[in-house]
Design a protein around this motif. Structure first.
Motif, PDB file in Angstrom:
ATOM      1  N   ASN A   1      77.620  80.599 110.379  1.00  0.00           N
ATOM      2  CA  ASN A   1      77.689  79.762 109.180  1.00  0.00           C
ATOM      3  C   ASN A   1      76.489  80.000 108.271  1.00  0.00           C
ATOM      4  OD1 ASN A   1      79.001  77.751 107.617  1.00  0.00           O
ATOM      5  ND2 ASN A   1      77.560  76.223 108.350  1.00  0.00           N
ATOM      6  N   SER A   2      75.315  80.197 108.865  1.00  0.00           N
ATOM      7  CA  SER A   2      74.118  80.505 108.078  1.00  0.00           C
ATOM      8  C   SER A   2      74.275  81.852 107.370  1.00  0.00           C
ATOM      9  CB  SER A   2      72.878  80.530 108.974  1.00  0.00           C
ATOM     10  OG  SER A   2      72.666  79.286 109.596  1.00  0.00           O
ATOM     11  N   LYS A   3      74.806  82.810 108.086  1.00  0.00           N
ATOM     12  CA  LYS A   3      75.037  84.142 107.511  1.00  0.00           C
ATOM     13  C   LYS A   3      76.033  84.073 106.361  1.00  0.00           C
ATOM     14  CE  LYS A   3      76.213  88.850 108.981  1.00  0.00           C
ATOM     15  NZ  LYS A   3      76.639  89.693 110.142  1.00  0.00           N
ATOM     16  N   TYR A   4      77.092  83.275 106.551  1.00  0.00           N
ATOM     17  CA  TYR A   4      78.096  83.114 105.495  1.00  0.00           C
ATOM     18  C   TYR A   4      77.495  82.454 104.259  1.00  0.00           C
ATOM     19  CZ  TYR A   4      81.909  80.951 102.907  1.00  0.00           C
ATOM     20  OH  TYR A   4      82.752  80.534 101.899  1.00  0.00           O
ATOM     21  N   GLU A   5      76.690  81.407 104.472  1.00  0.00           N
ATOM     22  CA  GLU A   5      76.068  80.692 103.352  1.00  0.00           C
ATOM     23  C   GLU A   5      75.143  81.618 102.563  1.00  0.00           C
ATOM     24  OE1 GLU A   5      76.304  77.623 102.148  1.00  0.00           O
ATOM     25  OE2 GLU A   5      77.627  76.701 103.625  1.00  0.00           O
ATOM     26  N   LEU A   6      74.401  82.456 103.270  1.00  0.00           N
ATOM     27  CA  LEU A   6      73.496  83.390 102.606  1.00  0.00           C
ATOM     28  C   LEU A   6      74.265  84.374 101.728  1.00  0.00           C
ATOM     29  CD1 LEU A   6      70.968  84.186 105.480  1.00  0.00           C
ATOM     30  CD2 LEU A   6      70.410  83.144 103.289  1.00  0.00           C
TER      31      LEU A   6
ATOM     32  N   VAL B   1      74.832  84.747  97.017  1.00  0.00           N
ATOM     33  CA  VAL B   1      74.508  85.915  96.187  1.00  0.00           C
ATOM     34  C   VAL B   1      75.741  86.740  95.845  1.00  0.00           C
ATOM     35  CG1 VAL B   1      72.176  86.084  97.127  1.00  0.00           C
ATOM     36  CG2 VAL B   1      74.022  87.353  98.217  1.00  0.00           C
ATOM     37  N   ALA B   2      76.924  86.248  96.242  1.00  0.00           N
ATOM     38  CA  ALA B   2      78.154  87.032  96.092  1.00  0.00           C
ATOM     39  C   ALA B   2      78.464  87.365  94.634  1.00  0.00           C
ATOM     40  CB  ALA B   2      79.325  86.283  96.729  1.00  0.00           C
ATOM     41  N   ASN B   3      78.241  86.420  93.716  1.00  0.00           N
ATOM     42  CA  ASN B   3      78.616  86.621  92.316  1.00  0.00           C
ATOM     43  C   ASN B   3      77.411  86.823  91.402  1.00  0.00           C
ATOM     44  OD1 ASN B   3      81.449  86.239  92.822  1.00  0.00           O
ATOM     45  ND2 ASN B   3      81.065  84.036  92.981  1.00  0.00           N
ATOM     46  N   THR B   4      76.309  87.285  91.957  1.00  0.00           N
ATOM     47  CA  THR B   4      75.121  87.526  91.141  1.00  0.00           C
ATOM     48  C   THR B   4      74.879  89.027  90.995  1.00  0.00           C
ATOM     49  OG1 THR B   4      73.628  87.469  93.062  1.00  0.00           O
ATOM     50  CG2 THR B   4      74.072  85.382  91.940  1.00  0.00           C
ATOM     51  N   LEU B   5      74.269  89.389  89.889  1.00  0.00           N
ATOM     52  CA  LEU B   5      74.032  90.801  89.603  1.00  0.00           C
ATOM     53  C   LEU B   5      72.939  91.379  90.500  1.00  0.00           C
ATOM     54  CD1 LEU B   5      74.558  93.271  87.791  1.00  0.00           C
ATOM     55  CD2 LEU B   5      72.835  92.369  86.206  1.00  0.00           C
ATOM     56  N   PHE B   6      71.879  90.607  90.727  1.00  0.00           N
ATOM     57  CA  PHE B   6      70.732  91.106  91.480  1.00  0.00           C
ATOM     58  C   PHE B   6      70.790  90.776  92.968  1.00  0.00           C
ATOM     59  CE2 PHE B   6      69.061  90.764  87.126  1.00  0.00           C
ATOM     60  CZ  PHE B   6      68.615  92.059  86.956  1.00  0.00           C
ATOM     61  N   GLY B   7      71.770  89.966  93.366  1.00  0.00           N
ATOM     62  CA  GLY B   7      71.943  89.661  94.778  1.00  0.00           C
ATOM     63  C   GLY B   7      70.709  89.030  95.386  1.00  0.00           C
ATOM     64  N   TYR B   8      70.270  89.586  96.519  1.00  0.00           N
ATOM     65  CA  TYR B   8      69.151  89.017  97.256  1.00  0.00           C
ATOM     66  C   TYR B   8      67.829  89.113  96.497  1.00  0.00           C
ATOM     67  CZ  TYR B   8      72.367  89.143 101.219  1.00  0.00           C
ATOM     68  OH  TYR B   8      73.437  88.951 102.040  1.00  0.00           O
TER      69      TYR B   8
ATOM     70  N   SER C   1      68.808  74.233 106.395  1.00  0.00           N
ATOM     71  CA  SER C   1      67.381  74.460 106.627  1.00  0.00           C
ATOM     72  C   SER C   1      67.106  75.918 106.958  1.00  0.00           C
ATOM     73  CB  SER C   1      66.880  73.563 107.770  1.00  0.00           C
ATOM     74  OG  SER C   1      67.048  72.201 107.458  1.00  0.00           O
ATOM     75  N   LEU C   2      67.959  76.526 107.781  1.00  0.00           N
ATOM     76  CA  LEU C   2      67.778  77.923 108.180  1.00  0.00           C
ATOM     77  C   LEU C   2      68.038  78.880 107.019  1.00  0.00           C
ATOM     78  CD1 LEU C   2      69.447  77.840 111.717  1.00  0.00           C
ATOM     79  CD2 LEU C   2      67.002  78.054 111.204  1.00  0.00           C
TER      80      LEU C   2
END
Length: 274
Positions: free
Chosen positions: A34-39, A43-50, A126-127
């Motif tokens: 779930n933490s991995k999915y939230e991360l 950033v899924a719809n952003t140009l610069f992502g992470y 939190s994570l």
């Protein structure tokens, strides 16, 4: 009678801790996924992502630095790093507390279909935001080079500061997650409270600028202990404020226990609020 009541309280406390530990082990894979999915979702719809996790605190630092040093003509050596040491954990605060307010309500669809311990949901937030905080720390290293800061072995003591910071945030997020189910406007209210909280914290100014007669009030603010500890290990080559951090750690454990007890007590009531 008093002895019997005390035994009952201790038994309930032990049962809560045991249940939480067992659920943590049982749902550890869900927490990770779930933490991995939230991360990824953030950033899924952003140009610069992470990269936004680097740019966001960096832009905030630049805005405040320009505002204070240019517009207000204040001068402080290494002011950009001074501000960044507060802004980075502050971004961790705001994201975690804001997201935790809806952490249970936003998962009602899943909770209606399967049982998930409610403490897991604010833990995920939190994570997730802790991961973004660690990512943002990468900015520190070029800043240390640019501003010619001398790192010492005290820098490694930042681990203890981060640990206490995490405990305090998680305890707060548990409490907020519980009350967020019952108060629909809590997230909106939090936005204003958090903004005021920052200006009442030594983020853009030092404690030396606070009149000594009222300075003790600032020490009642958890951010004072955390911000000053981050600056000590990063900027000033000294140890964090261990005694205030230890006190904050005890307070944080109290918040965690209170939050867990609320979530456990109202576990079946949350679905009725959907």
């Amino acid at each position: 009678m008093e002895y019997s009541m005390e035994n009952t309280k201790n038994a309930k406390k032990q049962n809560l801790i045991t249940k939480t530990y067992k659920d943590l082990i049982k749902y550890k894979e869900f927490i990770f996924l779930n933490s991995k999915y939230e991360l990824k979702a953030q950033v899924a719809n952003t140009l610069f992502g992470y990269i936004w996790w680097l740019l966001d605190p960096l832009f905030h630092m630049l805005v405040y630095t320009i505002m204070v040093t240019v517009i207000f003509n204040a001068r402080m050596e290494g002011f950009a790093v001074f501000v960044f040491c507060a802004l980075l954990p502050w971004k961790w605060y705001t994201s975690t507390l804001s997201n935790s307010a809806n952490s249970i309500k936003s998962k009602m669809g899943i909770l209606n279909q399967t049982y998930i311990p409610k403490f897991v949901l604010p833990l995920t937030q939190s994570l997730v935001n802790f991961s973004k905080f660690l990512f943002g720390l990468l900015i520190l290293f070029p800043m240390i080079f640019i501003f010619k800061l001398d790192l010492s072995f005290h820098f490694f003591e930042i681990i203890f500061v981060i640990f206490i910071n995490f405990l305090f945030l998680y305890g707060s997020s548990l409490v907020i997650a519980h009350y967020g189910v019952f108060f629909k406007d809590l997230k909106n209210l939090l936005g204003h409270v958090i903004r005021l909280w920052f200006y009442l914290s030594p983020g853009l100014y030092s404690l030396d600028q606070i009149p000594e007669s009222v300075r003790f009030l600032w020490w009642l603010n958890p951010n004072t202990t955390l911000f000053e500890s981050y600056r000590n290990v990063i900027m000033f080559g000294s140890s964090p404020l261990y005694m205030p951090l230890a006190i904050l750690g005890v307070v944080s454990l109290g918040l965690i226990y209170f939050g867990l007890s609320r979530l456990n007590k109202y576990d079946k009531s949350y679905l009725k609020m959907s």
